[in-house]
Design a protein around this motif. Structure first.
Motif, mmCIF file in Angstrom:
data_model
loop_
_atom_site.group_PDB
_atom_site.id
_atom_site.type_symbol
_atom_site.label_atom_id
_atom_site.label_comp_id
_atom_site.label_asym_id
_atom_site.label_seq_id
_atom_site.Cartn_x
_atom_site.Cartn_y
_atom_site.Cartn_z
ATOM 1 N N PHE A 71 3.639 4.114 -0.726
ATOM 2 C CA PHE A 71 2.638 4.765 -1.572
ATOM 3 C C PHE A 71 1.270 4.207 -1.207
ATOM 4 O O PHE A 71 1.022 3.010 -1.351
ATOM 5 C CB PHE A 71 2.922 4.520 -3.053
ATOM 6 C CG PHE A 71 1.823 5.010 -3.968
ATOM 7 C CD1 PHE A 71 1.554 6.365 -4.083
ATOM 8 C CD2 PHE A 71 1.062 4.115 -4.712
ATOM 9 C CE1 PHE A 71 0.532 6.822 -4.914
ATOM 10 C CE2 PHE A 71 0.048 4.558 -5.547
ATOM 11 C CZ PHE A 71 -0.219 5.918 -5.644
ATOM 12 N N GLU A 72 0.419 5.067 -0.695
ATOM 13 C CA GLU A 72 -0.933 4.686 -0.294
ATOM 14 C C GLU A 72 -0.916 3.443 0.591
ATOM 15 O O GLU A 72 -1.704 2.504 0.409
ATOM 16 C CB GLU A 72 -1.822 4.486 -1.532
ATOM 17 C CG GLU A 72 -2.024 5.769 -2.325
ATOM 18 C CD GLU A 72 -3.010 5.622 -3.470
ATOM 19 O OE1 GLU A 72 -3.333 4.468 -3.832
ATOM 20 O OE2 GLU A 72 -3.444 6.655 -4.011
ATOM 21 N N GLY A 73 0.014 3.434 1.556
ATOM 22 C CA GLY A 73 0.103 2.352 2.522
ATOM 23 C C GLY A 73 0.845 1.124 2.051
ATOM 24 O O GLY A 73 0.986 0.153 2.805
ATOM 25 N N VAL A 74 1.357 1.148 0.824
ATOM 26 C CA VAL A 74 2.057 -0.008 0.250
ATOM 27 C C VAL A 74 3.553 0.272 0.188
ATOM 28 O O VAL A 74 3.967 1.287 -0.386
ATOM 29 C CB VAL A 74 1.531 -0.323 -1.163
ATOM 30 C CG1 VAL A 74 2.300 -1.493 -1.772
ATOM 31 C CG2 VAL A 74 0.037 -0.623 -1.131
ATOM 32 N N PRO A 75 4.401 -0.605 0.763
ATOM 33 C CA PRO A 75 5.846 -0.425 0.640
ATOM 34 C C PRO A 75 6.269 -0.491 -0.833
ATOM 35 O O PRO A 75 5.795 -1.344 -1.585
ATOM 36 C CB PRO A 75 6.422 -1.610 1.425
ATOM 37 C CG PRO A 75 5.330 -2.023 2.358
ATOM 38 C CD PRO A 75 4.054 -1.758 1.617
ATOM 39 N N VAL A 76 7.148 0.417 -1.228
ATOM 40 C CA VAL A 76 7.569 0.519 -2.627
ATOM 41 C C VAL A 76 8.898 -0.212 -2.804
ATOM 42 O O VAL A 76 9.874 0.086 -2.111
ATOM 43 C CB VAL A 76 7.704 1.990 -3.052
ATOM 44 C CG1 VAL A 76 8.117 2.086 -4.512
ATOM 45 C CG2 VAL A 76 6.387 2.735 -2.824
ATOM 46 N N LYS A 77 8.944 -1.135 -3.723
ATOM 47 C CA LYS A 77 10.130 -1.966 -3.939
ATOM 48 C C LYS A 77 11.255 -1.136 -4.569
ATOM 49 O O LYS A 77 11.128 -0.656 -5.696
ATOM 50 C CB LYS A 77 9.790 -3.166 -4.823
ATOM 51 C CG LYS A 77 8.757 -4.097 -4.207
ATOM 52 C CD LYS A 77 8.479 -5.283 -5.095
ATOM 53 C CE LYS A 77 7.383 -6.170 -4.531
ATOM 54 N NZ LYS A 77 7.736 -6.759 -3.232
ATOM 55 N N TRP A 78 12.368 -1.009 -3.843
ATOM 56 C CA TRP A 78 13.445 -0.143 -4.306
ATOM 57 C C TRP A 78 14.236 -0.740 -5.472
ATOM 58 O O TRP A 78 14.938 -0.024 -6.193
ATOM 59 C CB TRP A 78 14.397 0.181 -3.155
ATOM 60 C CG TRP A 78 15.044 -1.011 -2.494
ATOM 61 C CD1 TRP A 78 14.672 -1.593 -1.315
ATOM 62 C CD2 TRP A 78 16.186 -1.757 -2.951
ATOM 63 N NE1 TRP A 78 15.488 -2.645 -1.016
ATOM 64 C CE2 TRP A 78 16.431 -2.771 -2.002
ATOM 65 C CE3 TRP A 78 17.027 -1.665 -4.070
ATOM 66 C CZ2 TRP A 78 17.474 -3.698 -2.137
ATOM 67 C CZ3 TRP A 78 18.058 -2.578 -4.215
ATOM 68 C CH2 TRP A 78 18.282 -3.573 -3.257
ATOM 69 N N HIS A 79 14.140 -2.047 -5.682
ATOM 70 C CA HIS A 79 14.981 -2.681 -6.702
ATOM 71 C C HIS A 79 14.374 -2.637 -8.099
ATOM 72 O O HIS A 79 14.992 -3.126 -9.052
ATOM 73 C CB HIS A 79 15.274 -4.138 -6.321
ATOM 74 C CG HIS A 79 14.068 -5.018 -6.284
ATOM 75 N ND1 HIS A 79 13.143 -4.965 -5.263
ATOM 76 C CD2 HIS A 79 13.622 -5.961 -7.149
ATOM 77 C CE1 HIS A 79 12.196 -5.863 -5.494
ATOM 78 N NE2 HIS A 79 12.456 -6.474 -6.633
ATOM 79 N N LEU A 80 13.187 -2.049 -8.229
ATOM 80 C CA LEU A 80 12.559 -1.899 -9.538
ATOM 81 C C LEU A 80 12.699 -0.457 -10.015
ATOM 82 O O LEU A 80 12.730 0.467 -9.207
ATOM 83 C CB LEU A 80 11.072 -2.268 -9.470
ATOM 84 C CG LEU A 80 10.744 -3.711 -9.063
ATOM 85 C CD1 LEU A 80 9.237 -3.906 -8.994
ATOM 86 C CD2 LEU A 80 11.377 -4.710 -10.025
ATOM 87 N N PRO A 81 12.780 -0.235 -11.335
ATOM 88 C CA PRO A 81 12.912 1.129 -11.854
ATOM 89 C C PRO A 81 11.716 2.005 -11.502
ATOM 90 O O PRO A 81 10.582 1.523 -11.377
ATOM 91 C CB PRO A 81 13.012 0.920 -13.378
ATOM 92 C CG PRO A 81 13.430 -0.505 -13.555
ATOM 93 C CD PRO A 81 12.821 -1.252 -12.418
ATOM 94 N N VAL A 82 11.973 3.294 -11.353
ATOM 95 C CA VAL A 82 10.946 4.239 -10.914
ATOM 96 C C VAL A 82 9.743 4.261 -11.854
ATOM 97 O O VAL A 82 8.589 4.230 -11.410
ATOM 98 C CB VAL A 82 11.544 5.654 -10.783
ATOM 99 C CG1 VAL A 82 10.449 6.693 -10.594
ATOM 100 C CG2 VAL A 82 12.528 5.705 -9.626
ATOM 101 N N GLY A 83 9.985 4.321 -13.153
ATOM 102 C CA GLY A 83 8.874 4.374 -14.105
ATOM 103 C C GLY A 83 7.987 3.151 -14.019
ATOM 104 O O GLY A 83 6.752 3.250 -14.093
#
Length: 278
Positions: A71-83
């Motif tokens: 997201f906007e060049g930042v890797p998104v941590k998969w182990h945290l909830p989407v919200g």
């Protein structure tokens, strides 16, 4: 439990864009649009997104979970909830103009150049389940001083609980999860809380007593004032920052016990994001 159900049904419109380096097809990749439940996890989105992009992918990548989102060049941590991820990464103040809400939320789907320095490795759904189970044990230990309630669940109960998370089945999850919360709230020792600071990787996690001064409920404001006094100099009024839970600015006077029973994430934690007041 109407509020609990509303939180469960909460979803975010998402636009998944295939990274240009992953497209080996002749055609341009049209984005994939969907709604993702706030209480879900991003790895659960990978199979449907890769199925959509399958004609444009090389080899057997469409059947792999070793993808990651950006997201906007930042890797998104998969182990945290989407919200939580949406609230944290956008840093949006719920009181702000809706035009600034980044909707649909645009995520870039990538496979190569896995950012191992920033993300845990994900090879199968088992990795996600193991992480989620460990978090539920942590939360149970904080609530009671022991993880016995979670550890004593039958294999079928544990399976049903995760299936509820995976499939978005409210009844399957809460038929089991409700047994992990003491029917008498005075039996709670601590409230599992993680507080995420703005524009920072810092997370405040503390053993927060559920009650203070002869069983008077701990409030969100007293907790934040104790741990982040520079951002919350007042226990009652938001002066510099707000606390956001499930996309909503929560009043500082809200008792943590009430928030836990109505608004905990499926791992048993209250994941609270701090946003600055403009």
């Amino acid at each position: 439990m109407a509020l609990r159900r509303k939180i469960w049904d909460g979803a975010i419109p998402v636009q998944v864009v295939l990274h240009e380096a992953e497209n080996v097809g002749a055609a341009a990749a049209e984005p994939y649009y969907t709604y993702v439940r706030r209480l879900a996890y991003l790895p659960l989105l990978i199979p449907e997104a890769t199925a959509y992009f399958r004609p444009l992918l090389s080899g057997d990548r469409a059947d792999s979970l070793a993808w990651w989102f950006e997201f906007e060049g930042v890797p998104v941590k998969w182990h945290l909830p989407v919200g939580l991820l949406y609230d944290l990464l956008t840093g949006l103040d719920p009181a702000a103009d809706a035009d600034d809400w980044h909707l649909p939320w645009t995520l870039v789907l990538r496979h190569d150049e896995y950012p191992a320095r920033h993300l845990l490795r994900l090879d199968s759904e088992t990795d996600l389940v193991d992480h989620w189970v460990n978090r539920t044990k942590e939360a149970d230990f904080l609530r009671r001083g022991t993880a016995k309630a979670v550890m004593s669940l039958s294999k079928d109960d544990s399976t049903q609980m995760w299936a509820g998370v995976r499939d978005g089945d409210y009844a399957r999850f809460w038929n089991v999860a409700s047994r992990l919360l003491p029917s008498d709230t005075t039996q709670l020792r601590h409230v599992p809380v993680r507080v995420y600071l703005p524009s920072s990787a810092a997370v405040v996690q503390a053993a927060v007593p559920a009650f203070v001064r002869a069983k008077e409920p701990q409030t969100l404001g007293t907790m934040l004032h104790a741990h982040l006094p520079e951002l919350f100099p007042s226990r009652r009024t938001c002066l510099l920052a707000r606390a956001v839970l499930h996309g909503v600015a929560v009043p500082l006077g809200a008792p943590l016990v009430d928030l836990l029973y109505e608004g905990m994430y499926t791992d048993g934690y209250l994941h609270v994001c701090i946003v600055m007041i403009a």
